[in-house]
Each structure stands twice: as structure tokens, then as C-alpha cells.
Design a protein around this motif. Structure first.
Motif, PDB file in Angstrom:
ATOM      1  N   LYS A   1       0.340  -3.712 -11.676  1.00 26.22           N
ATOM      2  CA  LYS A   1      -0.790  -3.256 -10.878  1.00 26.22           C
ATOM      3  C   LYS A   1      -1.452  -4.381 -10.080  1.00 26.22           C
ATOM      4  CE  LYS A   1      -4.382  -1.687 -13.109  1.00 26.22           C
ATOM      5  NZ  LYS A   1      -5.280  -0.762 -13.852  1.00 26.22           N
ATOM      6  N   GLU A   2      -1.568  -5.553 -10.666  1.00 20.53           N
ATOM      7  CA  GLU A   2      -2.231  -6.670  -9.983  1.00 20.53           C
ATOM      8  C   GLU A   2      -1.487  -7.057  -8.705  1.00 20.53           C
ATOM      9  OE1 GLU A   2      -3.542 -11.316 -10.881  1.00 20.53           O
ATOM     10  OE2 GLU A   2      -3.132  -9.951 -12.557  1.00 20.53           O
ATOM     11  N   LEU A   3      -0.154  -7.132  -8.793  1.00 21.73           N
ATOM     12  CA  LEU A   3       0.641  -7.475  -7.619  1.00 21.73           C
ATOM     13  C   LEU A   3       0.600  -6.351  -6.583  1.00 21.73           C
ATOM     14  CD1 LEU A   3       2.485  -9.431  -6.155  1.00 21.73           C
ATOM     15  CD2 LEU A   3       4.408  -8.584  -7.529  1.00 21.73           C
ATOM     16  N   ILE A   4       0.629  -5.105  -7.044  1.00 18.80           N
ATOM     17  CA  ILE A   4       0.555  -3.961  -6.127  1.00 18.80           C
ATOM     18  C   ILE A   4      -0.773  -3.966  -5.375  1.00 18.80           C
ATOM     19  CG2 ILE A   4       0.365  -1.434  -6.028  1.00 18.80           C
ATOM     20  CD1 ILE A   4       2.469  -1.390  -8.316  1.00 18.80           C
ATOM     21  N   ASN A   5      -1.847  -4.252  -6.072  1.00 24.02           N
ATOM     22  CA  ASN A   5      -3.158  -4.323  -5.423  1.00 24.02           C
ATOM     23  C   ASN A   5      -3.194  -5.411  -4.349  1.00 24.02           C
ATOM     24  OD1 ASN A   5      -4.435  -2.214  -6.783  1.00 24.02           O
ATOM     25  ND2 ASN A   5      -5.064  -3.528  -8.474  1.00 24.02           N
TER      26      ASN A   5
ATOM     27  N   GLN B   1      -4.184  -4.047   2.306  1.00 19.03           N
ATOM     28  CA  GLN B   1      -4.534  -3.652   3.667  1.00 19.03           C
ATOM     29  C   GLN B   1      -4.162  -2.192   3.885  1.00 19.03           C
ATOM     30  OE1 GLN B   1      -6.289  -5.657   5.688  1.00 19.03           O
ATOM     31  NE2 GLN B   1      -6.278  -7.127   3.990  1.00 19.03           N
ATOM     32  N   ARG B   2      -5.074  -1.308   3.554  1.00 20.04           N
ATOM     33  CA  ARG B   2      -4.792   0.123   3.552  1.00 20.04           C
ATOM     34  C   ARG B   2      -4.286   0.630   4.904  1.00 20.04           C
ATOM     35  NH1 ARG B   2      -5.663   4.695   0.741  1.00 20.04           N
ATOM     36  NH2 ARG B   2      -6.211   6.589   1.861  1.00 20.04           N
ATOM     37  N   LYS B   3      -4.880   0.153   5.989  1.00 21.13           N
ATOM     38  CA  LYS B   3      -4.509   0.663   7.306  1.00 21.13           C
ATOM     39  C   LYS B   3      -3.078   0.288   7.698  1.00 21.13           C
ATOM     40  CE  LYS B   3      -9.147   1.084   9.226  1.00 21.13           C
ATOM     41  NZ  LYS B   3     -10.091   0.693  10.305  1.00 21.13           N
ATOM     42  N   THR B   4      -2.523  -0.711   7.014  1.00 24.72           N
ATOM     43  CA  THR B   4      -1.124  -1.056   7.246  1.00 24.72           C
ATOM     44  C   THR B   4      -0.200  -0.009   6.644  1.00 24.72           C
ATOM     45  OG1 THR B   4      -1.618  -3.421   7.249  1.00 24.72           O
ATOM     46  CG2 THR B   4       0.664  -2.793   6.805  1.00 24.72           C
ATOM     47  N   TRP B   5      -0.599   0.538   5.516  1.00 23.40           N
ATOM     48  CA  TRP B   5       0.274   1.410   4.733  1.00 23.40           C
ATOM     49  C   TRP B   5      -0.056   2.897   4.882  1.00 23.40           C
ATOM     50  CZ3 TRP B   5       4.501  -0.697   2.734  1.00 23.40           C
ATOM     51  CH2 TRP B   5       4.513  -2.092   2.539  1.00 23.40           C
ATOM     52  N   VAL B   6      -1.265   3.206   5.344  1.00 23.46           N
ATOM     53  CA  VAL B   6      -1.711   4.599   5.399  1.00 23.46           C
ATOM     54  C   VAL B   6      -2.319   4.915   6.761  1.00 23.46           C
ATOM     55  CG1 VAL B   6      -3.272   6.317   4.407  1.00 23.46           C
ATOM     56  CG2 VAL B   6      -2.206   4.617   2.915  1.00 23.46           C
ATOM     57  N   ASN B   7      -1.865   6.006   7.340  1.00 26.23           N
ATOM     58  CA  ASN B   7      -2.498   6.543   8.541  1.00 26.23           C
ATOM     59  C   ASN B   7      -3.547   7.545   8.073  1.00 26.23           C
ATOM     60  OD1 ASN B   7      -3.279   7.773  10.889  1.00 26.23           O
ATOM     61  ND2 ASN B   7      -1.315   8.770  11.280  1.00 26.23           N
TER      62      ASN B   7
ATOM     63  N   PHE C   1       9.977   0.056   3.536  1.00 24.79           N
ATOM     64  CA  PHE C   1       9.944   0.254   2.087  1.00 24.79           C
ATOM     65  C   PHE C   1      11.326   0.652   1.581  1.00 24.79           C
ATOM     66  CE2 PHE C   1       9.103   2.321  -1.924  1.00 24.79           C
ATOM     67  CZ  PHE C   1       8.005   1.651  -2.449  1.00 24.79           C
ATOM     68  N   THR C   2      11.955   1.583   2.288  1.00 25.95           N
ATOM     69  CA  THR C   2      13.282   2.054   1.906  1.00 25.95           C
ATOM     70  C   THR C   2      14.331   0.952   2.025  1.00 25.95           C
ATOM     71  OG1 THR C   2      12.731   4.307   2.590  1.00 25.95           O
ATOM     72  CG2 THR C   2      15.062   3.740   2.458  1.00 25.95           C
ATOM     73  N   GLU C   3      14.271   0.188   3.095  1.00 25.77           N
ATOM     74  CA  GLU C   3      15.220  -0.915   3.279  1.00 25.77           C
ATOM     75  C   GLU C   3      15.128  -1.918   2.132  1.00 25.77           C
ATOM     76  OE1 GLU C   3      14.174  -2.387   7.103  1.00 25.77           O
ATOM     77  OE2 GLU C   3      15.242  -0.803   8.205  1.00 25.77           O
ATOM     78  N   ASN C   4      13.909  -2.273   1.754  1.00 23.52           N
ATOM     79  CA  ASN C   4      13.722  -3.207   0.643  1.00 23.52           C
ATOM     80  C   ASN C   4      14.180  -2.608  -0.684  1.00 23.52           C
ATOM     81  OD1 ASN C   4      12.705  -5.176   2.301  1.00 23.52           O
ATOM     82  ND2 ASN C   4      10.566  -4.877   1.740  1.00 23.52           N
TER      83      ASN C   4
ATOM     84  N   PHE D   1       7.857  -7.847  -0.109  1.00 21.73           N
ATOM     85  CA  PHE D   1       6.821  -7.550   0.894  1.00 21.73           C
ATOM     86  C   PHE D   1       5.909  -8.755   1.107  1.00 21.73           C
ATOM     87  CE2 PHE D   1       7.983  -3.476  -1.050  1.00 21.73           C
ATOM     88  CZ  PHE D   1       8.336  -2.752   0.090  1.00 21.73           C
ATOM     89  N   VAL D   2       5.685  -9.523   0.041  1.00 19.28           N
ATOM     90  CA  VAL D   2       4.878 -10.740   0.151  1.00 19.28           C
ATOM     91  C   VAL D   2       5.606 -11.775   1.000  1.00 19.28           C
ATOM     92  CG1 VAL D   2       3.781 -12.622  -1.108  1.00 19.28           C
ATOM     93  CG2 VAL D   2       3.788 -10.320  -2.084  1.00 19.28           C
ATOM     94  N   ASP D   3       6.901 -11.909   0.743  1.00 22.58           N
ATOM     95  CA  ASP D   3       7.699 -12.915   1.461  1.00 22.58           C
ATOM     96  C   ASP D   3       7.815 -12.635   2.935  1.00 22.58           C
ATOM     97  OD1 ASP D   3       8.087 -14.122  -0.982  1.00 22.58           O
ATOM     98  OD2 ASP D   3      10.061 -13.256  -1.311  1.00 22.58           O
TER      99      ASP D   3
END
Length: 374
Positions: A268-272, A277-283, A343-346, A370-372
Motif C-alpha cells: 500500500k505504501e508504494l501504491i500510494n 497524482q490522481r489526475k494522471t491516473w483518473v479522468n 499499465f498493461t504493457e508493464n 512506474f517509478v523508474d
């Protein structure tokens, strides 16, 4: 076919929380259900679906209520004289106050059974739907409105309507057994995750459309997964394979929430951090994204659909996998998850690097990708 565009897949907060679970799995219940699954159109639950369907909110929302087909026409015809009953107005006000009340009403319906015209408390399910997302309740609404629900069912001759459609319900259950491959999905998930579950139940209704939800109950060292789903579909404009893939996806992306949950919580810590950046992942302009208010819920929605693609990779040919992958990316993008492609590619990349490991094991390495790339 609106349901595949705007599904709202919700965890009950009672998932994995012993403090909130109100179920009683006796030794007799465990023995009868261990290693088994069943599909049920529960009588009291169907009553609640019907009552919601005839509220103004239900009539105005064809994503929440399936409004196509003869069953819906039969319902509107039979129950039209009772649409202005006080309890229907009350339920409408609850739906207006929060769409989560759909979960609280339908989810707690299994806490009672009919005995004649009376609702009798279930020996197994006491208070099965106590929380959704960040909303909690401290009173079972079926208990609160028990007398009004009983009175409505009797006045509106619900039991006759239910009995008249028993053959129709049996056909829905039979279709699940033939077309949904629950056993195959269950086996694959337990081979690919460390999580193990004891039993499954699908609560189905012909009135369910886009609002599907799942959760688990744990009591007395026994875990039951419950899913609330529409009937399987058979679209005439799709091939048998396309219908199979569609129906599998609807079910699979509910089931795998219960397997994704544990490794997600462990990371959870890494996911958070990654999904901060919510706007990057969610419209956020897309319908339904309110149901995913934090990074963990956003990640889980990406991951549950991603794991479905891993399942397809193991069960279908490359051409079919490519088509399904493109379809999932398109659906997720339309639903408000614009990064499904990367996400799918990774996901495929990390699975290729660890083909024989449990998914739980490579979670940290997957997230680090995703961090890298930042």
C-alpha cells in the motif's frame, strides 16, 4: 450493452474486516459449502431490486437497472399500481441521498428470508453490508423497514410475480453454469495468487446492469466470496467466443478483487506513492470514478482488469489476446482510467520475466516500473 462501458465495481468495506462482519458460518454450513459455488436469484433480494427499479431514481437510471427485455416489461406492468407507495418514495429518497444506498438495500436483503408473508432473520447472514467506500451505516435497513417491505410485498403480490418467473430464473442460473466458467477462473486465481478462498456465491438479478459489486465474508475459519452480477449475456451481433470473453470479463473482474486485495494491502505504501497524482491516473469527468477515491482503489481497478488479461494470455491464442487487450484498454479509458495501455504493457512485461511465480511475489517490482519511468 451499456453495462460494459460504465460498470461501478465496489468493495464492501466489510471485506476482510472481522470487526464489521456480521455472518455466522456454522460447522454444518461450512461442510455443505466447502469447495463449492452456486448461483442464486434470492427471493428477498429480488424484491429489493424490484422496489428500487420502480422508484423514480430506478426508472431514470438504465445503468443501475436493466431496462431492456421482457422481464422489465413484466415488472413495470405488474408493479405500476404500487409505484407511489410510501416505502417506494422512501427508497427513492435514499437513492437520491446516495447511490451507495443501492448497495445497503440490496446487499442486506440476504439477511432475511420469507416464511409465508413474513421476513424471518437469516441464521447465516446478520448484517452483511455495513460499509461501501467511505460510507458506513450502523443499522440494517431491511430490519428498519421490515414491516413496510412485508406490507409492500403482500399488497403488490410479489410472491406471485416471483413464482410466475421461476422458470425464467432457472434459465439464468443454467446459463451461468454453462457459459461463465467460474470453476476455471477460481482454479486459475488460486494457482496464481497466494490467497485461498473456501466458497463462492453469485447473487444474480435480471435487473442488475452496470452496478456490480463483490466482497467476502470470513467467520469461523471460513471465507465466502459473494458477487452481485447481472445474468450472462448472449449478444446476437457477437460471435460465441466474443460472448464468452465478455461474460468471463464481467465475472472475472469481480472475482479477482478478492485476490488482488492482499498483495495490494502489503504494498500500500508504494501504491500510494506511485498513484499519488490522481489526475494522471483518473479522468474525474468520467461517470463512476467517484467510487475510487484514493490511490489504492484506483490501482485495484487497473489491476483487476489487468489480471483478467493475464488470465486471457493463459487461455486464448495471441490474436484473441490482442483483441481483448485493445478492448479492455478502450473500455477502461472510457470509464476514466486513461493509463491502461502503459499499465498493461508493464504487466505483460513483468509476467514475462516471472512466468512461474505467484503474482503477489512480483508486485513490488511491477510497481517500481512506474517509478523508474517518471
Amino acid at each position: 450493452m451499456k453495462k460494459h462501458l460504465l460498470p461501478i465495481l465496489l468493495f464492501l468495506i466489510s471485506l476482510g474486516s472481522s470487526a464489521q462482519e456480521k455472518v455466522n458460518f456454522s460447522e454444518k454450513f461450512k461442510k455443505a459449502n466447502q469447495g463449492k459455488y452456486k448461483v442464486e436469484i434470492n427471493e428477498v433480494k429480488e424484491l429489493l431490486h424490484i422496489m428500487i427499479a420502480i422508484t423514480n431514481s430506478g426508472k431514470e437510471n438504465d445503468d443501475m437497472i436493466q431496462q431492456e427485455g421482457q422481464y422489465y416489461k413484466d415488472l413495470r406492468s405488474h408493479f405500476k399500481p404500487y409505484e407511489n407507495e410510501k416505502i417506494i418514495k422512501t427508497f427513492d429518497s435514499l437513492m437520491v441521498a446516495s447511490p451507495y444506498n443501492y448497495i445497503f438495500l440490496t446487499g442486506n436483503a440476504i439477511s432475511y428470508n420469507f416464511k409465508g408473508n413474513k421476513l424471518i432473520k437469516s441464521d447465516v447472514f446478520d448484517f452483511p453490508a455495513m460499509g461501501v467506500a467511505n460510507m458506513k451505516i450502523d443499522e440494517n435497513p431491511i430490519t428498519r423497514y421490515k414491516k413496510e417491505i412485508e406490507a409492500f410485498a403482500k399488497k403488490a403480490k410479489f410472491k406471485k410475480f416471483y413464482a410466475d418467473h421461476k422458470q425464467f430464473y432457472a434459465g439464468i442460473i443454467s446459463d451461468y453454469d454453462k457459459k461463465a466458467n467460474l470453476g476455471k477462473q477460481w482454479k486459475w486465481l488460486e494457482n496464481n495468487f497466494e490467497t485461498k478462498k473456501d466458497s463462492y456465491i453469485i447473487f444474480c438479478s435480471p435487473l442488475v446492469n452496470g452496478l456490480n459489486y463483490t466482497g467476502q465474508f470470513t467467520n469461523n475459519n471460513f471465507t465466502l466470496i459473494h458477487m452481485n452480477l447481472p445474468p450472462v449475456d448472449n449478444f446476437p451481433n457477437l460471435t460465441p467466443l466474443e460472448n464468452e470473453l465478455f461474460n468471463t470479463r464481467v465475472m472475472f473482474t469481480e472475482i479477482d478483487h478478492n485476490y488482488v486485495h492482499a498483495p495490494t494491502q502489503a504494498n500500500k505504501e508504494l501504491i500510494n506513492q506511485v498513484f499519488a497524482q490522481r489526475k494522471t491516473w483518473v479522468n474525474e469527468e468520467a461517470d463512476g470514478t467517484f467510487a475510487y477515491p484514493d490511490p489504492v482503489k484506483v490501482f485495484n481497478e487497473y489491476m483487476t482488469f489487468g489480471v483478467f488479461l493475464l488470465y486471457c494470455q493463459d487461455h486464448y491464442d495471441p490474436s484473441t489476446l490482442d483483441k481483448v487487450t485493445n478492448d479492455v484498454i478502450a473500455v477502461m479509458t472510457e470509464r476514466g482510467f486513461p493509463k491502461m495501455k502503459i499499465f498493461t504493457e508493464n504487466l505483460f512485461k513483468i509476467r514475462s520475466a516471472h512466468p512461474n511465480e505467484k503474482i503477489d511475489k512480483w508486485y513490488p517490482e511491477f510497481l517500481q516500473q512506474f517509478v523508474d519511468k517518471k
